[in-house]
Design a protein around this motif. Structure first.
Motif, PDB file in Angstrom:
ATOM      1  N   ASP A 153      79.421 -32.051  54.718  1.00  0.00           N
ATOM      2  CA  ASP A 153      80.019 -30.888  55.360  1.00  0.00           C
ATOM      3  C   ASP A 153      80.027 -30.988  56.882  1.00  0.00           C
ATOM      4  N   GLY A 176      84.057 -28.061  48.936  1.00  0.00           N
ATOM      5  CA  GLY A 176      84.941 -26.930  48.681  1.00  0.00           C
ATOM      6  C   GLY A 176      84.505 -25.648  49.355  1.00  0.00           C
ATOM      7  N   GLU A 177      83.199 -25.366  49.394  1.00  0.00           N
ATOM      8  CA  GLU A 177      82.721 -24.136  50.031  1.00  0.00           C
ATOM      9  C   GLU A 177      83.039 -24.138  51.525  1.00  0.00           C
ATOM     10  N   SER A 210      86.705 -23.428  51.999  1.00  0.00           N
ATOM     11  CA  SER A 210      86.974 -22.000  51.804  1.00  0.00           C
ATOM     12  C   SER A 210      86.625 -21.209  53.055  1.00  0.00           C
ATOM     13  N   ARG A 211      85.496 -21.536  53.688  1.00  0.00           N
ATOM     14  CA  ARG A 211      85.108 -20.848  54.928  1.00  0.00           C
ATOM     15  C   ARG A 211      86.108 -21.131  56.040  1.00  0.00           C
ATOM     16  N   THR A 218      83.571 -31.745  43.989  1.00  0.00           N
ATOM     17  CA  THR A 218      82.810 -31.096  45.062  1.00  0.00           C
ATOM     18  C   THR A 218      83.726 -30.614  46.186  1.00  0.00           C
ATOM     19  N   TYR A 264      86.781 -29.367  45.622  1.00  0.00           N
ATOM     20  CA  TYR A 264      87.800 -28.476  45.060  1.00  0.00           C
ATOM     21  C   TYR A 264      87.615 -27.053  45.594  1.00  0.00           C
ATOM     22  N   SER A 265      88.695 -26.484  46.111  1.00  0.00           N
ATOM     23  CA  SER A 265      88.662 -25.106  46.598  1.00  0.00           C
ATOM     24  C   SER A 265      90.033 -24.492  46.376  1.00  0.00           C
ATOM     25  N   ASP A 273      90.957 -21.407  46.788  1.00  0.00           N
ATOM     26  CA  ASP A 273      91.293 -20.529  47.915  1.00  0.00           C
ATOM     27  C   ASP A 273      91.898 -21.328  49.061  1.00  0.00           C
ATOM     28  N   PHE A 274      91.297 -22.469  49.330  1.00  0.00           N
ATOM     29  CA  PHE A 274      91.771 -23.292  50.430  1.00  0.00           C
ATOM     30  C   PHE A 274      93.144 -23.873  50.113  1.00  0.00           C
ATOM     31  N   TYR A 275      93.301 -24.422  48.905  1.00  0.00           N
ATOM     32  CA  TYR A 275      94.577 -25.018  48.520  1.00  0.00           C
ATOM     33  C   TYR A 275      95.702 -24.007  48.641  1.00  0.00           C
TER      34      TYR A 275
END
Length: 250
Positions: free
Chosen positions: A136, A158-159, A162-163, A184, A186-187, A189-191
């Motif tokens: 991260d 992914g977290e 998302s942030r 790990t 995968y998001s 919300d982000f996509y």
């Protein structure tokens, strides 16, 4: 292979190398794949080298390039202590005579007359433990040509993505997916937030990690814009100020 590397060439002739690939190769990927590829493209010098984070499968080829080609500028994400592979990278950059830039969220750079680099992560003042799995702290950045954007995510989780989606208004037509399409990174919300139309996964064929994850593949197949190096070879994206095209294979 399982590593991650991208060559970016600007309309006014600059060569930018984002990561260099390599997994347990001890320089083999740089010597036998990356350097011959750069030579085949007529690259005699690297204007900007970008290191997303010091995992061997991203950084190993960069070490070989620094040993063999002039590099004018090296951009690294802020917060990485000078130890392990990061220390090797910085030492070779200094020996090469490259200018060192430590980038953090909010920084932006012009790449010649046609491209802009915008950094979204890591935040300024963040400090990694130096662990290679500290994904991260990857450099998450966007390269823009006019209104067309491509996002590079390193191995960000992914977290974190998302942030970032909650913090910045990130929109990109193309995204280089993090961590070889691992679950790990995968998001949903982000996509959905970045509204990408195409995704590229740099991943080794028949790798032992199970990459890319089935859920990641399924999502992008439904979007109709999935490109994988394990199945299609090298992926070439051509950006203009208003559009892009994608080609596969060499």
């Amino acid at each position: 292979g399982q590593g991650d590397a991208a060559l970016i060439r600007t309309g006014d002739g600059l060569n930018i190398l984002s990561d260099g690939g390599g997994t347990g190769s001890g320089g083999a990927v740089g010597e036998y794949i990356l350097l011959p590829y750069l030579k085949s493209r007529g690259v005699a010098a690297v204007d900007v080298m970008i290191s997303s984070h010091p995992d061997q499968d991203h950084i190993d080829g960069l070490l070989s390039v620094l040993d063999n080609l002039p590099v004018r500028t090296l951009i690294v994400g802020s917060g990485w202590p000078e130890q392990g592979l990061q220390a090797q990278l910085l030492a070779r950059a200094r020996q090469n005579g490259a200018e060192l830039l430590e980038a953090a969220a909010g920084d932006a750079y012009r790449l010649g007359d046609t491209l802009k680099l915008t950094v979204y992560s890591p935040p300024e003042g963040a400090r990694s433990s130096g662990d290679a799995e500290d994904n991260d702290y990857s450099l998450v950045c966007e390269i823009s040509c006019g209104e067309t954007d491509m996002l590079f995510t390193g191995d960000a989780g992914g977290e974190l993505l998302s942030r970032l989606a909650d913090t910045y208004d990130i929109e990109a037509e193309i995204v280089k997916l993090p961590h070889h399409g691992s679950k790990t990174g995968y998001s949903l919300d982000f996509y959905q937030g970045c509204r990408a139309k195409a995704a590229i996964i740099s991943v080794g064929a028949d790798n032992s990690y199970g990459h890319p994850a089935a859920g990641v593949v399924e999502y992008w197949q439904e979007q109709g814009g999935l490109y994988r190096t394990d199945e299609q070879g090298a992926v070439t994206v051509r950006l203009t100020a208003r559009d892009y095209t994608v080609e596969t294979g060499e």
